[in-house]
Design a protein around this motif. Structure first.
Motif, PDB file in Angstrom:
ATOM      1  N   TYR A 188       0.794  -1.221   0.000  1.00 14.47           N
ATOM      2  CA  TYR A 188       0.000   0.000   0.000  1.00 14.47           C
ATOM      3  C   TYR A 188       0.832   1.281   0.000  1.00 14.47           C
ATOM      4  N   ASP A 239      -7.358  10.609  -1.987  1.00 17.73           N
ATOM      5  CA  ASP A 239      -6.712  10.633  -3.304  1.00 17.73           C
ATOM      6  C   ASP A 239      -7.056  11.916  -4.062  1.00 17.73           C
ATOM      7  N   ALA A 273      -9.003   6.748   2.451  1.00 17.88           N
ATOM      8  CA  ALA A 273      -7.982   6.573   1.418  1.00 17.88           C
ATOM      9  C   ALA A 273      -8.509   7.013   0.060  1.00 17.88           C
ATOM     10  N   ASP A 274      -9.732   6.598  -0.272  1.00 12.23           N
ATOM     11  CA  ASP A 274     -10.310   6.973  -1.565  1.00 12.23           C
ATOM     12  C   ASP A 274     -10.561   8.475  -1.638  1.00 12.23           C
ATOM     13  N   ARG A 291      -3.879   6.139   1.866  1.00 13.25           N
ATOM     14  CA  ARG A 291      -3.897   4.703   1.598  1.00 13.25           C
ATOM     15  C   ARG A 291      -2.637   4.052   2.187  1.00 13.25           C
ATOM     16  N   GLY A 320      -4.815  14.661  -2.894  1.00 20.00           N
ATOM     17  CA  GLY A 320      -3.380  14.419  -2.907  1.00 20.00           C
ATOM     18  C   GLY A 320      -2.833  13.962  -1.575  1.00 20.00           C
ATOM     19  N   TYR A 321      -3.691  13.368  -0.731  1.00 17.85           N
ATOM     20  CA  TYR A 321      -3.257  12.846   0.563  1.00 17.85           C
ATOM     21  C   TYR A 321      -2.971  11.359   0.420  1.00 17.85           C
ATOM     22  N   ASP A 322      -1.799  10.915   0.861  1.00 19.08           N
ATOM     23  CA  ASP A 322      -1.454   9.498   0.772  1.00 19.08           C
ATOM     24  C   ASP A 322      -1.950   8.756   2.008  1.00 19.08           C
TER      25      ASP A 322
END
Length: 347
Positions: A122, A260, A256-257, A267, A263-265
């Motif tokens: 991940y 995205d 997580a979705d 996941r 621009g945040y990681d």
């Protein structure tokens, strides 16, 4: 004994530098760009250079040898390959700062040991750390390159507040939301377990590895002994602020979705790390550092950090985009909840 730290002014490294600055056994050098000289303890020598300028660094270190070299800003194989070229034959020990996020989670056993499988599909950050470890261990096995691998988990200091969910500008906006009485997002149901380590405590374990021949060719995880749930972590922060915690729990997959799009990681940092319960077995590091323990529990450490942060607010930037992200996520969850309730009531 001579120690060289590449970087040396970050969260983990600063605790180590401060500890060594009063140790007459060590002569300490920092190699960095010199941008934070005012934070470096007296007695620590600085070599101003960009580690990525390999030729310049090689010239400046040409006449020097070290008992230990530690790189706190090597994040991929290219960086450790460069370090290998620079320090082969010039140091008796090279310490690579890997990450506990490299461990496969959830593992077959919730207790994490150094032998736990390394894998993280991940998070690219973790995969790069794994690849770096593999390169260095290959050099140790085949050429005797004297590597020691250290895997920290969530280490913090007076400049940082540890959180599960935050934006690209860090923790500060979450603190503001708490102060403003807004709900703050906690991943999952908040019951997963996590280890937090104040950098002063981390330094106890790390310095015990420096110059220690029993550490060569070995990997060590260094964490505190205190285990808290994320609900407890956020509640402790709210208590230290003197505010009511308005926790809003959101599934990590949803975050997580949604992240995205901003621009945040999340996941990688959540599904690949923080959303999974972990308990670390620290018996290996304690064999070399018997006094390694939690001397700064989180309820004390977070107050130290908040006192510093709130007295230096000019150094921290608000994050309206993350504020919007939180509000949007909460609004979407509430809307979905209402639609389910309405559809049931309409039968």
């Amino acid at each position: 004994m001579k120690a060289l730290f590449i970087g040396g002014t970050g969260t983990i490294s600063m605790g180590i530098i401060r500890r060594l600055a009063t140790d007459p056994l060590w002569e300490v050098y920092l190699l960095n760009r010199g941008n934070r000289k005012d934070e470096v303890p007296s007695g620590v020598k600085q070599i101003v250079a960009d580690i990525n300028d390999e030729d310049d660094v090689a010239r400046k270190l040409a006449s020097m040898e070290f008992d230990t070299v530690s790189d706190f800003i090597a994040f991929d194989v290219e960086a450790v390959e460069r370090d290998y070229r620079l320090f082969k034959g010039k140091t008796k020990q090279y310490i690579f700062i890997s990450s506990a996020s490299a461990y496969n989670k959830p593992s077959a056993n919730y207790v994490i040991k150094e032998g736990t499988t390394l894998a993280n599909p991940y998070w690219e950050y973790s995969r790069k750390k794994i690849a770096s470890e593999e390169f260095l261990l290959d050099k140790y096995r085949n050429e005797g390159f004297p590597v020691t691998i250290v895997r920290p988990s969530h280490t913090y200091d007076e400049r940082h507040i540890p959180l599960g969910v935050h934006g690209n500008k860090g923790f500060y906006q979450v603190v503001k939301r708490m102060q403003q009485g807004k709900p703050v997002i906690i991943q999952g149901d908040g019951t997963s377990l996590w280890a937090l380590t104040f950098n002063k405590d981390f330094a106890i374990g790390f310095t015990a590895l420096m110059g220690n021949r029993h550490a060569i060719g070995e990997a060590f995880q260094i964490t505190g002994d205190e285990i808290l749930s994320w609900n407890q972590i956020y509640q402790t922060i709210a208590d230290a602020l003197g505010v009511e915690l308005k926790a809003y729990h959101v599934a990590s997959e949803f975050l997580a979705d949604a992240g995205d799009a901003y621009g945040y990681d999340l996941r990688g940092s959540l599904i690949g790390d923080k959303s999974v319960s972990v308990v670390f077995d620290n018996s290996k590091i304690k064999q070399l550092a018997p006094n390694m323990t939690t001397t700064v529990p989180f309820h004390e450490g977070v107050r130290i950090a908040l006192d510093h942060v709130l007295s230096h607010e000019d150094r921290y930037e608000e994050d309206p985009e993350f504020d919007q992200f939180c509000d949007s996520v909460i609004e979407a969850c509430e809307k979905a909840k209402a639609e389910v309730i309405d559809s049931r009531g309409g039968e």
